[in-house]
Design an enzyme around this catalytic site. Structure first.
Site, PDB file in Angstrom:
ATOM      1  N   ASP A 218      34.687  38.158  40.134  1.00  0.00           N
ATOM      2  CA  ASP A 218      35.122  38.863  41.342  1.00  0.00           C
ATOM      3  C   ASP A 218      35.586  37.823  42.356  1.00  0.00           C
ATOM      4  O   ASP A 218      34.918  36.791  42.543  1.00  0.00           O
ATOM      5  CB  ASP A 218      33.932  39.683  41.893  1.00  0.00           C
ATOM      6  CG  ASP A 218      34.370  40.713  42.915  1.00  0.00           C
ATOM      7  OD1 ASP A 218      35.009  40.331  43.909  1.00  0.00           O
ATOM      8  OD2 ASP A 218      34.074  41.905  42.709  1.00  0.00           O
ATOM      9  N   ILE A 219      36.724  38.076  43.016  1.00  0.00           N
ATOM     10  CA  ILE A 219      37.217  37.082  43.991  1.00  0.00           C
ATOM     11  C   ILE A 219      36.429  37.102  45.296  1.00  0.00           C
ATOM     12  O   ILE A 219      36.535  36.189  46.095  1.00  0.00           O
ATOM     13  CB  ILE A 219      38.722  37.230  44.349  1.00  0.00           C
ATOM     14  CG1 ILE A 219      39.118  38.684  44.549  1.00  0.00           C
ATOM     15  CG2 ILE A 219      39.612  36.522  43.369  1.00  0.00           C
ATOM     16  CD1 ILE A 219      40.469  38.835  45.218  1.00  0.00           C
TER      17      ILE A 219
ATOM     18  N   HIS B 198      35.036  49.519  36.279  1.00  0.00           N
ATOM     19  CA  HIS B 198      34.468  48.170  36.247  1.00  0.00           C
ATOM     20  C   HIS B 198      32.983  48.227  36.522  1.00  0.00           C
ATOM     21  O   HIS B 198      32.518  49.028  37.321  1.00  0.00           O
ATOM     22  CB  HIS B 198      35.158  47.228  37.245  1.00  0.00           C
ATOM     23  CG  HIS B 198      35.240  47.722  38.648  1.00  0.00           C
ATOM     24  ND1 HIS B 198      36.160  48.656  39.052  1.00  0.00           N
ATOM     25  CD2 HIS B 198      34.513  47.421  39.752  1.00  0.00           C
ATOM     26  CE1 HIS B 198      36.015  48.904  40.341  1.00  0.00           C
ATOM     27  NE2 HIS B 198      34.997  48.163  40.797  1.00  0.00           N
TER      28      HIS B 198
ATOM     29  N   HIS C 152      30.023  45.852  37.959  1.00  0.00           N
ATOM     30  CA  HIS C 152      29.691  44.604  38.642  1.00  0.00           C
ATOM     31  C   HIS C 152      28.446  44.038  37.956  1.00  0.00           C
ATOM     32  O   HIS C 152      27.415  44.722  37.880  1.00  0.00           O
ATOM     33  CB  HIS C 152      29.352  44.853  40.115  1.00  0.00           C
ATOM     34  CG  HIS C 152      30.494  45.383  40.931  1.00  0.00           C
ATOM     35  ND1 HIS C 152      31.287  44.573  41.718  1.00  0.00           N
ATOM     36  CD2 HIS C 152      30.981  46.637  41.103  1.00  0.00           C
ATOM     37  CE1 HIS C 152      32.198  45.310  42.333  1.00  0.00           C
ATOM     38  NE2 HIS C 152      32.034  46.576  41.977  1.00  0.00           N
TER      39      HIS C 152
HETATM   40  P1  5GP Z   1      34.679  48.471  43.975  1.00  0.00           P
HETATM   41  O1  5GP Z   1      35.934  49.211  43.596  1.00  0.00           O
HETATM   42  O2  5GP Z   1      33.570  48.675  42.984  1.00  0.00           O
HETATM   43  O3  5GP Z   1      34.220  48.819  45.367  1.00  0.00           O
HETATM   44  O4  5GP Z   1      34.974  46.915  44.000  1.00  0.00           O
HETATM   45  C1  5GP Z   1      36.145  46.329  43.496  1.00  0.00           C
HETATM   46  C2  5GP Z   1      35.907  44.836  43.389  1.00  0.00           C
HETATM   47  O5  5GP Z   1      37.084  44.222  42.902  1.00  0.00           O
HETATM   48  C3  5GP Z   1      35.540  44.140  44.710  1.00  0.00           C
HETATM   49  O6  5GP Z   1      34.286  43.498  44.580  1.00  0.00           O
HETATM   50  C4  5GP Z   1      36.679  43.143  44.920  1.00  0.00           C
HETATM   51  O7  5GP Z   1      36.253  41.920  45.471  1.00  0.00           O
HETATM   52  C5  5GP Z   1      37.243  42.960  43.517  1.00  0.00           C
HETATM   53  N1  5GP Z   1      38.656  42.636  43.511  1.00  0.00           N
HETATM   54  C6  5GP Z   1      39.629  43.269  44.215  1.00  0.00           C
HETATM   55  N2  5GP Z   1      40.825  42.714  43.956  1.00  0.00           N
HETATM   56  C7  5GP Z   1      40.612  41.712  43.080  1.00  0.00           C
HETATM   57  C8  5GP Z   1      41.477  40.769  42.441  1.00  0.00           C
HETATM   58  O8  5GP Z   1      42.697  40.728  42.618  1.00  0.00           O
HETATM   59  N3  5GP Z   1      40.902  39.867  41.594  1.00  0.00           N
HETATM   60  C9  5GP Z   1      39.550  39.873  41.358  1.00  0.00           C
HETATM   61  N4  5GP Z   1      39.090  38.939  40.513  1.00  0.00           N
HETATM   62  N5  5GP Z   1      38.711  40.752  41.937  1.00  0.00           N
HETATM   63  C10 5GP Z   1      39.231  41.661  42.791  1.00  0.00           C
END
Ligand code: 5GP
Ligand code: ZN
Length: 136
Positions: free
Chosen positions: A31-32, A95, A97
């Site tokens: 995660d970035i 996804h 985590h």
């Molecule tokens: P959620 O949808 O479960 O709330 O979280 C999405 C996750 O994707 C976040 O933790 C965010 O930091 C990560 N994320 C969003 N865009 C990118 C990206 O371009 N690259 C990576 N490696 N992670 C990403």
């Protein structure tokens, strides 16, 4: 595949990422904005929106992959445990985590902070080595 899905672009290599493991159907990358060092995202390569809409076989497969990845990630980070989180509110591509945890609240999504490329590259390398040692 939805046109603008970030994770589909990562699967296709159109957006760079620190990949730590993949097979034919799944991909794990950092995660970035890690909430903890070594925060990994595990995704199916085929676009799917909601984890609980996956069929039973795919759902069992992704959870089993998370299980297999947990110990190499724990070893690479030295964490007490690995926690899992599923939300998908910001990226609508399934996804999980996978987050190293030492304390209560370590999994809090609000703790996400942008990491430098150097930090990500360093921990990704350690995780890849542990995964290779585990022969996943
Ligand atoms: P959620 O949808 O479960 O709330 O979280 C999405 C996750 O994707 C976040 O933790 C965010 O930091 C990560 N994320 C969003 N865009 C990118 C990206 O371009 N690259 C990576 N490696 N992670 C990403
Ligand atoms: Zn997608």
């Amino acid at each position: 595949m939805p046109e603008n899905c970030i994770f589909c672009k990562i699967v296709k290599g159109e957006i760079p990422s620190q990949k730590v493991w993949e097979d034919e159907n799944f991909l794990a990358f950092l995660d970035i904005n890690p909430v903890q060092q070594g925060h990994v995202l595990l995704i199916p390569k085929a676009h799917s929106d909601y984890i609980f809409s996956m069929d039973d076989k795919q759902y069992a497969e992704i959870l089993n992959r998370a299980k297999a990845l947990s110990e190499p990630i724990r070893k690479a980070t030295g964490a007490k445990r690995i926690g899992l989180g599923v939300e998908g509110l910001s990226v609508p591509h399934v996804h999980i985590h996978i987050i190293p945890v030492n304390n209560i609240n370590d999994i809090d999504p609000c703790k996400g902070k942008k990491a430098s490329q150097e930090e990500l590259a360093k921990i990704a390398d350690k995780i890849r080595k542990e995964i290779a040692a585990a022969k996943l």
